[in-house]
Design an enzyme around this catalytic site. Sequence first.
Site, PDB file in Angstrom:
ATOM      1  N   GLU A  90      -2.364 -11.905 -15.261  1.00  0.00           N
ATOM      2  CA  GLU A  90      -2.429 -12.297 -16.666  1.00  0.00           C
ATOM      3  C   GLU A  90      -3.853 -12.649 -17.075  1.00  0.00           C
ATOM      4  O   GLU A  90      -4.676 -13.069 -16.266  1.00  0.00           O
ATOM      5  CB  GLU A  90      -1.499 -13.470 -16.942  1.00  0.00           C
ATOM      6  CG  GLU A  90      -1.837 -14.724 -16.185  1.00  0.00           C
ATOM      7  CD  GLU A  90      -0.857 -15.853 -16.483  1.00  0.00           C
ATOM      8  OE1 GLU A  90       0.343 -15.664 -16.249  1.00  0.00           O
ATOM      9  OE2 GLU A  90      -1.307 -16.905 -16.946  1.00  0.00           O
ATOM     10  N   CYS A 103     -10.201 -15.362 -20.736  1.00  0.00           N
ATOM     11  CA  CYS A 103      -9.983 -16.034 -19.460  1.00  0.00           C
ATOM     12  C   CYS A 103      -9.352 -15.034 -18.501  1.00  0.00           C
ATOM     13  O   CYS A 103      -8.287 -14.497 -18.778  1.00  0.00           O
ATOM     14  CB  CYS A 103      -9.057 -17.232 -19.680  1.00  0.00           C
ATOM     15  SG  CYS A 103      -8.529 -18.034 -18.157  1.00  0.00           S
ATOM     16  N   CYS A 110      -2.614 -17.190  -5.545  1.00  0.00           N
ATOM     17  CA  CYS A 110      -3.706 -18.050  -5.079  1.00  0.00           C
ATOM     18  C   CYS A 110      -3.229 -18.774  -3.838  1.00  0.00           C
ATOM     19  O   CYS A 110      -2.057 -19.082  -3.700  1.00  0.00           O
ATOM     20  CB  CYS A 110      -4.051 -19.068  -6.182  1.00  0.00           C
ATOM     21  SG  CYS A 110      -5.422 -20.164  -5.767  1.00  0.00           S
ATOM     22  N   CYS A 114      -2.976 -26.079  -5.032  1.00  0.00           N
ATOM     23  CA  CYS A 114      -3.012 -27.278  -5.888  1.00  0.00           C
ATOM     24  C   CYS A 114      -1.583 -27.593  -6.352  1.00  0.00           C
ATOM     25  O   CYS A 114      -0.850 -26.707  -6.795  1.00  0.00           O
ATOM     26  CB  CYS A 114      -3.923 -27.058  -7.099  1.00  0.00           C
ATOM     27  SG  CYS A 114      -5.635 -26.749  -6.632  1.00  0.00           S
ATOM     28  N   CYS A 117      -0.158 -26.642  -9.975  1.00  0.00           N
ATOM     29  CA  CYS A 117      -0.522 -25.340 -10.542  1.00  0.00           C
ATOM     30  C   CYS A 117       0.528 -24.271 -10.255  1.00  0.00           C
ATOM     31  O   CYS A 117       0.995 -24.126  -9.124  1.00  0.00           O
ATOM     32  CB  CYS A 117      -1.874 -24.909  -9.962  1.00  0.00           C
ATOM     33  SG  CYS A 117      -2.408 -23.288 -10.533  1.00  0.00           S
ATOM     34  N   CYS A 331      -2.386 -21.452 -17.227  1.00  0.00           N
ATOM     35  CA  CYS A 331      -2.464 -21.415 -15.771  1.00  0.00           C
ATOM     36  C   CYS A 331      -1.327 -20.707 -15.052  1.00  0.00           C
ATOM     37  O   CYS A 331      -0.564 -21.310 -14.311  1.00  0.00           O
ATOM     38  CB  CYS A 331      -2.544 -22.841 -15.233  1.00  0.00           C
ATOM     39  SG  CYS A 331      -3.591 -23.894 -16.195  1.00  0.00           S
TER      40      CYS A 331
END
Length: 344
Positions: A90, A103, A110, A114, A117, A331
Amino acid sequence: MNIKSLYLDELINEMKLINQPAFRAKQIFEWLHVKLVSSYDDMTNLSKELRNTLKDLYPLTVLEETRRLMSKKDGTIKFLFRLNDDRVIESVLMKYHHGNSVCISSQVGCRMGCTFCASTIGGKERDLTAAEMLDQIYRIQVMTGERVSNVVVMGTGEPLDNYDNLVRFIRILSDSKGINISTRNITVSTCGIPDKMRQLADEELPVTLALSLHAPNNEIRKRLMPIAKQYELSEVMDAFRYYYEKTGRRLTVEYSLAEGINDKEEHAKELAVLLRGYNCHVNLIPINPIKERSYVKSDYHNIQKFKNILEKYRINVTIRREMGSDINAACGQLRKSYMDRRDE
Ligand code: SAH
């Protein structure tokens, strides 16, 4: 090898191998990175024969838009793009008075973990190539017909965990013979990997570095970000200072506030002390609760109070506007909801 990931001098060498003069490489580079075409057939100043050779030797990959969501509140547009291997990423277009900002994602998923997230929940699937990072910007510029003036590498992924592709991406993006987005208008956001921050400082690519700090001390940071177990906060802060000393670029600190966790008065004071002597700007972000976790967004008054304390200590601080909150713009949440539905 992806032709869109090549520097101009590499493309010149590549064309030499098929007996093409340097100016051909320059023409192709311009088609790819200025005119942003999506097929060799659009490269009308090349012979048909050469276009066919190029098609065979260097298949041209283009991101395919699979979904687009527009915020009714602020015009923010979220794009889902399909990669050649059918994976989905995205990107977000945000319109500001000073120009259009995109962005981008730097990885599929990932692995930083975290805890607040959405991007990290399925782990990392793979790194994005420089071409795939560039194409997020190129496709958005073509589709909107408006120039992209700012790029933030703040989407899914940890850019410094995909270091070589990231640097290649920035060099091509800021090449005056390409789309020519100045390094001053590029921001790279990291969870804080000290050796890579130092390496980036030494590249002579003065992009803005944003550090996802989210905590004023090691203890809280470890609860939020597993990477903090690997690197002490002092190491991260030293590398951050080094980045400023080498590049002269003002630093950005990102601090997402979760109620009761990192948003108390004492945390603001501790943060102010930690940042003393840094030439930095703090972005306070109300945490975006994701359904897989129990974090709660700090309320507005709390955030305002937090901001006031930092200001008392003469720290530059703004509360980040929440863009596109009605379209899951935060995010990795749109990709996550798309993948969840696709998997059902
Ligand atoms: N991996 C990089 C860039 C991607 S995340 C980094 O860590 O900086 C971009 C920013 O959004 C980071 O500051 C990240 O910590 C923050 N973020 C991620 N999920 C969030 C959420 N649910 N609410 C608020 N901020 C979030």
